[in-house]
Scaffold this active site. Structure first.
Site, PDB file in Angstrom:
ATOM      1  N   ASN A   9      63.537  18.861 114.047  1.00  0.00           N
ATOM      2  CA  ASN A   9      64.837  18.410 113.551  1.00  0.00           C
ATOM      3  C   ASN A   9      65.404  17.464 114.607  1.00  0.00           C
ATOM      4  OD1 ASN A   9      67.425  18.067 112.649  1.00  0.00           O
ATOM      5  ND2 ASN A   9      68.072  20.196 112.978  1.00  0.00           N
ATOM      6  N   TRP A  10      65.279  16.178 114.327  1.00  0.00           N
ATOM      7  CA  TRP A  10      65.712  15.190 115.331  1.00  0.00           C
ATOM      8  C   TRP A  10      67.225  15.031 115.378  1.00  0.00           C
ATOM      9  CZ3 TRP A  10      61.885  10.454 114.716  1.00  0.00           C
ATOM     10  CH2 TRP A  10      60.626  10.859 115.167  1.00  0.00           C
ATOM     11  N   LYS A  11      67.907  15.637 114.377  1.00  0.00           N
ATOM     12  CA  LYS A  11      69.375  15.487 114.284  1.00  0.00           C
ATOM     13  C   LYS A  11      69.727  13.997 114.300  1.00  0.00           C
ATOM     14  CE  LYS A  11      69.712  20.067 116.136  1.00  0.00           C
ATOM     15  NZ  LYS A  11      70.479  21.093 116.816  1.00  0.00           N
ATOM     16  N   HIS A  94      71.915  23.775 107.374  1.00  0.00           N
ATOM     17  CA  HIS A  94      71.895  23.881 108.838  1.00  0.00           C
ATOM     18  C   HIS A  94      73.276  24.268 109.362  1.00  0.00           C
ATOM     19  CE1 HIS A  94      71.580  22.758 113.050  1.00  0.00           C
ATOM     20  NE2 HIS A  94      70.277  22.892 112.908  1.00  0.00           N
ATOM     21  N   GLU A  96      74.951  23.247 111.788  1.00  0.00           N
ATOM     22  CA  GLU A  96      75.831  22.121 112.140  1.00  0.00           C
ATOM     23  C   GLU A  96      76.508  21.554 110.895  1.00  0.00           C
ATOM     24  OE1 GLU A  96      72.964  19.912 114.438  1.00  0.00           O
ATOM     25  OE2 GLU A  96      73.079  21.446 116.005  1.00  0.00           O
ATOM     26  N   GLU A 162      68.248  30.790 112.316  1.00  0.00           N
ATOM     27  CA  GLU A 162      68.756  30.056 113.471  1.00  0.00           C
ATOM     28  C   GLU A 162      70.083  30.665 113.918  1.00  0.00           C
ATOM     29  OE1 GLU A 162      66.973  25.850 113.731  1.00  0.00           O
ATOM     30  OE2 GLU A 162      68.787  25.751 112.529  1.00  0.00           O
ATOM     31  N   GLY A 168      70.926  24.650 120.570  1.00  0.00           N
ATOM     32  CA  GLY A 168      71.353  23.638 121.539  1.00  0.00           C
ATOM     33  C   GLY A 168      71.998  24.222 122.785  1.00  0.00           C
ATOM     34  N   SER A 208      66.911  26.713 120.478  1.00  0.00           N
ATOM     35  CA  SER A 208      66.407  26.574 121.850  1.00  0.00           C
ATOM     36  C   SER A 208      64.935  26.945 121.998  1.00  0.00           C
ATOM     37  CB  SER A 208      67.277  27.374 122.834  1.00  0.00           C
ATOM     38  OG  SER A 208      68.601  26.860 122.850  1.00  0.00           O
ATOM     39  N   GLY A 229      64.863  21.615 117.608  1.00  0.00           N
ATOM     40  CA  GLY A 229      65.803  20.502 117.769  1.00  0.00           C
ATOM     41  C   GLY A 229      65.499  19.729 119.034  1.00  0.00           C
ATOM     42  N   GLY A 230      66.261  19.981 120.081  1.00  0.00           N
ATOM     43  CA  GLY A 230      66.180  19.225 121.332  1.00  0.00           C
ATOM     44  C   GLY A 230      64.769  19.003 121.847  1.00  0.00           C
TER      45      GLY A 230
HETATM   46  P1  PGA Z   1      67.684  23.341 119.254  1.00  0.00           P
HETATM   47  O1  PGA Z   1      68.086  23.076 117.717  1.00  0.00           O
HETATM   48  O2  PGA Z   1      66.189  23.516 119.274  1.00  0.00           O
HETATM   49  O3  PGA Z   1      68.112  22.088 119.975  1.00  0.00           O
HETATM   50  O4  PGA Z   1      68.401  24.540 119.699  1.00  0.00           O
HETATM   51  C1  PGA Z   1      67.474  23.762 116.664  1.00  0.00           C
HETATM   52  C2  PGA Z   1      68.104  23.340 115.362  1.00  0.00           C
HETATM   53  O5  PGA Z   1      69.299  23.074 115.343  1.00  0.00           O
HETATM   54  O6  PGA Z   1      67.430  23.243 114.311  1.00  0.00           O
END
Ligand code: PGA
Length: 252
Positions: A9-11, A94, A96, A162, A168, A208, A229-230
């Protein structure tokens, strides 16, 4: 058997200029025997990503879609538009989106239905906040959020657990915490989708995930992959996570 699924997930990151080298490396490293791999870039990068990934083992997905097939919804993108491009997956619900953009259990369910109507596979995200975990409400929250799975096609579905407090933050759930939540989600999926579908449903962990914790998380019997994500922004880190995943594991 369940084939593990590792999704990036590159956001809101990436440029057309930056993805070429990343995806060329990824396409070269991902073969048919390991876990299934999906990259979810921002909408604007989908055509470029699809071009590079075409004919490879890397699938491409979007990060959201609207619940209507078309209409007066300025700024939104409909599932049939993603399908027309060749996207195969879409992330829905998600945290977010829930936190910053008013996503609710109801809108997430409607988006997932729209995605599947268009033939897209859905990564349906859910998870508790820190307050909810501290109050002992984790399993109740998961039960409420997972009601959205009822009526979805299990053949076009993966679920991502999640925990909001792990996204994050650099603070991942422990393997035991993840396994407990995943096992509860699989039991719940059994009620909603039937025992057979629950046995083959991929339940991903997200929050994470890094190369150094992926192995212990993915070793849990109900953790069938990761939504990253990150750590997915760096192709070497993402490949290390992919290599930590078993290819397939026995379903229930
Ligand atoms: P993260 O994000 O790996 O940066 O914690 C995961 C996600 O939001 O899908």
């Amino acid at each position: 058997m369940r084939r593990c699924l590792i999704a990036a997930n590159w956001k809101m990151h990436g440029t057309v200029a930056s993805i070429e080298a990343y995806l060329e490396t990824l396409v070269e490293r991902v073969g048919p025997d390991g876990p299934e791999v999906v990259v979810c870039p921002p909408f604007t990068l989908l055509p470029a990503a699809l071009l590079i990934a075409s004919g490879s083992e890397v699938a491409v997905g979007a990060q959201n879609c609207h619940w209507a097939d078309a209409g007066a919804f300025t700024g939104e993108v409909a599932a049939p538009m993603l399908a027309e491009l060749g996207a195969q997956w879409v992330i829905v619900g998600h945290s977010e989106r829930r936190q910053h953009f008013g996503e609710t259990d109801e809108t997430a369910a409607a988006r997932a239905k729209a995605a599947q109507r268009a033939g897209l596979s859905v990564i349906f995200c859910l998870g508790e906040t820190l307050e909810q975990r501290d109050a002992g409400e984790t399993l109740a929250v998961l039960e409420r959020q997972s009601a959205a799975l009822a009526g979805l096609d299990p053949a076009l579905l993966a679920v991502a657990y999640e925990p909001v407090w792990a996204i994050g933050t650099g603070r991942n759930a422990t393997p035991a915490q993840a396994q407990e939540a995943h096992a509860a989600l699989r039991r719940r999926a059994g009620e909603l989708l039937g025992a057979e579908a629950a046995g083959t449903l991929r339940i991903l962990y997200g929050g994470s995930v890094k190369p150094d914790n992926a192995l212990s998380l993915l070793a849990q019997s109900d953790v069938d992959g990761a939504l990253v994500g990150g750590a997915s922004l760096d192709v070497e880190g993402f490949c290390a996570i992919i290599h930590a995943a078993p290819g397939r594991r026995p379903g229930a």
